[in-house]
Design an enzyme around this catalytic site. Sequence first.
Site, mmCIF file in Angstrom:
data_model
loop_
_atom_site.group_PDB
_atom_site.id
_atom_site.type_symbol
_atom_site.label_atom_id
_atom_site.label_comp_id
_atom_site.label_asym_id
_atom_site.label_seq_id
_atom_site.Cartn_x
_atom_site.Cartn_y
_atom_site.Cartn_z
ATOM 1 N N GLY A 78 0.799 -1.224 0.000
ATOM 2 C CA GLY A 78 0.000 0.000 0.000
ATOM 3 C C GLY A 78 0.827 1.267 0.000
ATOM 4 N N LYS A 122 3.959 -8.915 -7.103
ATOM 5 C CA LYS A 122 3.848 -7.455 -6.968
ATOM 6 C C LYS A 122 4.967 -6.727 -7.696
ATOM 7 C CE LYS A 122 1.004 -7.057 -2.835
ATOM 8 N NZ LYS A 122 0.896 -6.761 -1.384
ATOM 9 N N ASN A 179 6.051 -5.539 8.519
ATOM 10 C CA ASN A 179 6.312 -6.370 9.694
ATOM 11 C C ASN A 179 7.658 -6.026 10.322
ATOM 12 O OD1 ASN A 179 8.448 -8.532 8.727
ATOM 13 N ND2 ASN A 179 6.988 -8.231 7.050
ATOM 14 N N CYS A 221 18.751 4.422 15.342
ATOM 15 C CA CYS A 221 18.379 3.360 14.413
ATOM 16 C C CYS A 221 17.140 2.648 14.949
ATOM 17 C CB CYS A 221 19.538 2.400 14.161
ATOM 18 S SG CYS A 221 19.642 1.019 15.320
ATOM 19 N N CYS A 224 17.863 1.135 18.321
ATOM 20 C CA CYS A 224 18.260 2.060 19.398
ATOM 21 C C CYS A 224 17.135 2.269 20.397
ATOM 22 C CB CYS A 224 18.613 3.430 18.825
ATOM 23 S SG CYS A 224 20.253 3.517 18.108
ATOM 24 N N CYS A 245 -7.381 -9.582 10.798
ATOM 25 C CA CYS A 245 -7.082 -8.929 9.514
ATOM 26 C C CYS A 245 -6.909 -7.434 9.757
ATOM 27 C CB CYS A 245 -8.235 -9.179 8.547
ATOM 28 S SG CYS A 245 -8.245 -8.132 7.094
ATOM 29 N N CYS A 298 23.011 0.758 22.117
ATOM 30 C CA CYS A 298 22.205 0.040 21.118
ATOM 31 C C CYS A 298 22.652 -1.412 21.011
ATOM 32 C CB CYS A 298 22.329 0.714 19.749
ATOM 33 S SG CYS A 298 21.365 -0.119 18.467
ATOM 34 N N CYS A 303 25.629 -0.423 14.757
ATOM 35 C CA CYS A 303 25.120 0.915 15.068
ATOM 36 C C CYS A 303 26.119 1.612 15.984
ATOM 37 C CB CYS A 303 23.745 0.820 15.736
ATOM 38 S SG CYS A 303 23.112 2.427 16.297
#
Lengths: 399, 399
Positions: A78, A122, A179, A221, A224, A245, A298, A303
């Site tokens: 999206g 896609k 995700n 990041c 962090c 959903c 971190c 990092c």
Amino acid sequence: MAEPARLERLERRVRELEEELARERRGRAAARARIDTMSAEVTDSNPYSRLMALKRMGIVKDYEKIRTFTVAVVGVGGVGSVTAEMLTRCGIGKLLLFDYDKVELANMNRLFFQPHQAGLSKVQAAEHTLRDINPDVQFEVHNYNITTLDNFEHFMDRISNGALEEGKPVDLVLSCVDNFEARMAINTACNELGQIWMESGVSENAVSGHIQLIIPGESACFACAPPLVVAANIDEKTLKREGVCAASLPTTMGVVAGMLVQNVLKYLLNFGTVSYYLGYNAMQDFFPTMSMKPNPQCSDHNCRKQQENYKKKEAARPKEEVIEKEEEIVHEDNDWGIELVSEISEDELKAASGPVPELPEGISVAYTIPDKEENLITGETVAESEESLEELMAKMRNM
Amino acid sequence: MAEPARLERLERRVRELEEELARERRGRAAARARIDTMSAEVTDSNPYSRLMALKRMGIVKDYEKIRTFTVAVVGVGGVGSVTAEMLTRCGIGKLLLFDYDKVELANMNRLFFQPHQAGLSKVQAAEHTLRDINPDVQFEVHNYNITTLDNFEHFMDRISNGALEEGKPVDLVLSCVDNFEARMAINTACNELGQIWMESGVSENAVSGHIQLIIPGESACFACAPPLVVAANIDEKTLKREGVCAASLPTTMGVVAGMLVQNVLKYLLNFGTVSYYLGYNAMQDFFPTMSMKPNPQCSDHNCRKQQENYKKKEAARPKEEVIEKEEEIVHEDNDWGIELVSEISEDELKAASGPVPELPEGISVAYTIPDKEENLITGETVAESEESLEELMAKMRNM
């Protein structure tokens, strides 16, 4: 029917069908030839006239430079599909697209994909549409999940070498994934490579979203601090149930893609103020901004390494320049370096316990990362931790 | 070649071509059948699952109601086309589209239209694409300029009678036009009909925009106060030169269309806070909001009539309800009724001279309307004043 008449009829039919087919195909094919040089000429047939006008308007000094940049878009859903379309229409030099999903009718409530593309991958469907829209853009698409071992290595290789000039790194990586695991993989890769990237996200209830600029070593990041989200002003527990959903809206995703690509254009073409964090609360039309220093503790060792590099680089710079830079993004009397760019006064910051940073009103953390499992999300274990990350995510969902 | 072999070859060729043509046409046609009832079923083939999930998430009580609404979109350009696409994907009942332009390659720097559509009328090209995306939506398109006498009367008739149930008025009119004259025509029509509408606009330098909700008699109309724009922080004089090609960006227009349709969804489906005015300054990522009372001296007599009607209606309502409503949108100690919904304190309001209202930081007027010519923009003269409005606009450009 006599054979000569039958032959004649068939020959006529073949000619008709060939013409119809040609007409159908002309309709679908790109209706314009490639354009070698961007021109500001004001004609109906110039697809770049309204972009080159940004120079005359005093907004962008050198719009043509857009053609020299390569951007990787991870996740072509999206937000990612609209992001890729905006960059394509702006005339970006090269786009790398990463996704492993197929187009489904269930995606039709968001912009970009069309019902006849259902079933296609896609990235392939997107490449086809985007090439038709702007044949001047170069495309490289990868139909795979970046979080598995082999794919992660290939992904690292392509963002390190996949620029217009093969062997050079891309200019920006954009995370448009849905995700935690994929975001962590991008974070791990970018920390290791020192690659500047932007994060984007939309809440499961579809009414809030955000974008975030991450400069390894310079700004926080993804490991962090707990990932930040714009508070949705509804009971968060209803969002975390397993198997529910997620809702989505073309409006929220269009706004987030627009904010993201606007930030990309400002960053690449050097105009306006690039936002470190910009949130969108659609229920109240509230758009909080802020910036955050990296966390010296971190959990991602790359990092921490980038933070050292950044400190050395800053120390080596002429004094005034350093001060200017510091004032721009760092807030000294706050452990987490949160700076409020607008809207919220310092007094309005409210204290939070545990590993949660102090945050401006309207922004909250998506979830906190359990300390004991922090090793799972460092650079070395991204590939091996696939299952454990899923467990971690399941736990987070149940928080 | 022997005739039987030639016949056989031709027959095979006809079959091949027919198959290819069918495949091409299948590819372009809507790949899904109409759906009678919106379902929340979580399957890949349900285009409404992610929208119906808004109910489960507690955001919208009755999402299916979207199918009962009719929205008119005036102007199908950079903002209007994306607006129409978002509403189509959300499953709106009926869309009326008004535009008289043709698609040009020069439009390809904004979302929606594709190069192969160059030369088609915008409303026809849009209808074709939108029907493919969602065959459940009803479309009515008008390829004309609403500001001429005959067309203006037809436009009035269609917004009064063009709802799903013929003879009933549309639920909302959205102004997505790019010029003052067309905005004034929509304002005149909506004041006369008491039709609620929303205005949208993007600046000529492409880096700011706004949306505005206008409820005749209750909030300021387009003639009550000079049109408001978000300050662009650049020299406005550079924007007003005659014949200069306006700049545009898919990002800014995508954000404005997203803000507009989000406001439409909140208004129609009754969730969140509907914004009376929401601005977007892309250079600083600043989004001012406010609301404004109508001007009792508005030059449009139908606006003044609607104000009287609103006062009577409010006076007839139970006492508590009136107070609640007043508190929501009216700011008492301010002639222009400007209320700051967020961001800016009252002290920050700065005084302005002449017919310019006091405005929050970041918002300024596009131009002021000369007093002596105010008759030109009232309801009675919209049709006859075509030439004079052009003169007026030329004057405004030179201010």
